[in-house]
Motif scaffolding. Sequence first.
Motif, short mmCIF file in Angstrom:
data_model
loop_
_atom_site.label_atom_id
_atom_site.label_comp_id
_atom_site.label_asym_id
_atom_site.label_seq_id
_atom_site.Cartn_x
_atom_site.Cartn_y
_atom_site.Cartn_z
N ALA A 85 -32.13 -15.78 -73.91
CA ALA A 85 -31.51 -16.61 -72.87
C ALA A 85 -31.89 -18.07 -73.05
N THR A 90 -30.10 -20.73 -70.88
CA THR A 90 -29.87 -20.03 -69.62
C THR A 90 -31.10 -19.17 -69.30
N THR A 91 -31.00 -18.35 -68.27
CA THR A 91 -32.11 -17.49 -67.84
C THR A 91 -31.69 -16.03 -67.90
N ARG A 95 -30.48 -8.18 -63.26
CA ARG A 95 -29.09 -8.20 -62.83
C ARG A 95 -28.77 -6.98 -61.98
N PRO A 124 -29.28 -11.90 -69.48
CA PRO A 124 -28.96 -13.32 -69.32
C PRO A 124 -27.62 -13.55 -68.61
N GLU A 125 -27.54 -14.67 -67.93
CA GLU A 125 -26.30 -15.08 -67.28
C GLU A 125 -25.20 -15.17 -68.33
N GLY A 126 -24.04 -14.58 -68.04
CA GLY A 126 -22.89 -14.65 -68.95
C GLY A 126 -22.87 -13.61 -70.04
#
Length: 240
Positions: A85, A90-91, A95, A124-126
Amino acid sequence: MGNPTAAMLVIGDEILSGRTRDSNMHHLAGELTKHGVDLKEVRVVSDERAAIVEAVRHLALYFDHVFTSGGIGPTHDDITAEAVAAAFGTTAPQRADALKLLGDHYAARGIEFTEARKRMARVPEGATMIANPVSVAPGFTLENVHVMAGVPSVFEAMVAGVLPTITGGAPLLSQSLRVMRGEGVVADPLGALAEEFSDLSFGSYPFQQDGAFGTNIVVRGQDAARVDAAMVRLVELFGT
C-alpha cells in the motif's frame, strides 16, 4: 508485440535464512509459461518495510505484472499489505468485506476471531481481493501487483484464480536433447545453430554421469514448427 512480462517478489526472512525452501517461484514460472507471460526477474527481500516498498515500486514500473508471495498472515512480521500500500501511496486498513469473510469462516468452525486473525483483513484502498479457497484469508491485486500468501497450497490456489484475469500471449514451447558430450565440445556448433535460429532460445546444461560428461540442450520458442526444425538440426549435429 511480445508477450506480457512479469516479475516475482518473494518476501520473508525464512527464505533468506535458508530455513524454508521456496517452491512458489518454480510453480509460478511454469504457470506463467503456459499462460504466455514471460517471467523476467525474481527478487527475494527480507521482512523489512523499506525493502518491500522499494522492490515493489521498481518491479511495478518495469514489468506488466508483479507477483508477491509471503507476509500477509496474522503475525507481527507480516507487513506486506502495508508495505505494498505504501509503495502506491495509500494505506491498508482492515476492510469490511474481508473482515466479514474471515469472521464467518471462524464462526462456522467455532474458532475465536482474534485481533491477530483480523490482521489478515488488511486490504489497501482501491485493491481487488484475490480469493483463497484453501484457508479463506484473501490476497489482493493493487494496480499491477498481485499479493499472495507464502504457503504453497494457498499461493498455488491464488495463482489459479489470478491468471484467468490476465491477458497472456503465446505459450513458450520447449524441447530438449540429451547429448553425451561436454559443453566445450558442443559450444561452437550450438552457437552457430543459435545464430541460424535467432528467433529461438538455446540453453545448454552440463551433467556428469558415470564419469562421463554430457549436456542437455534445450530449445525454446513460440513457433512449434521452428522448434521442431531446430531439433532436427540438433540431431543432425549431435545425434541422439
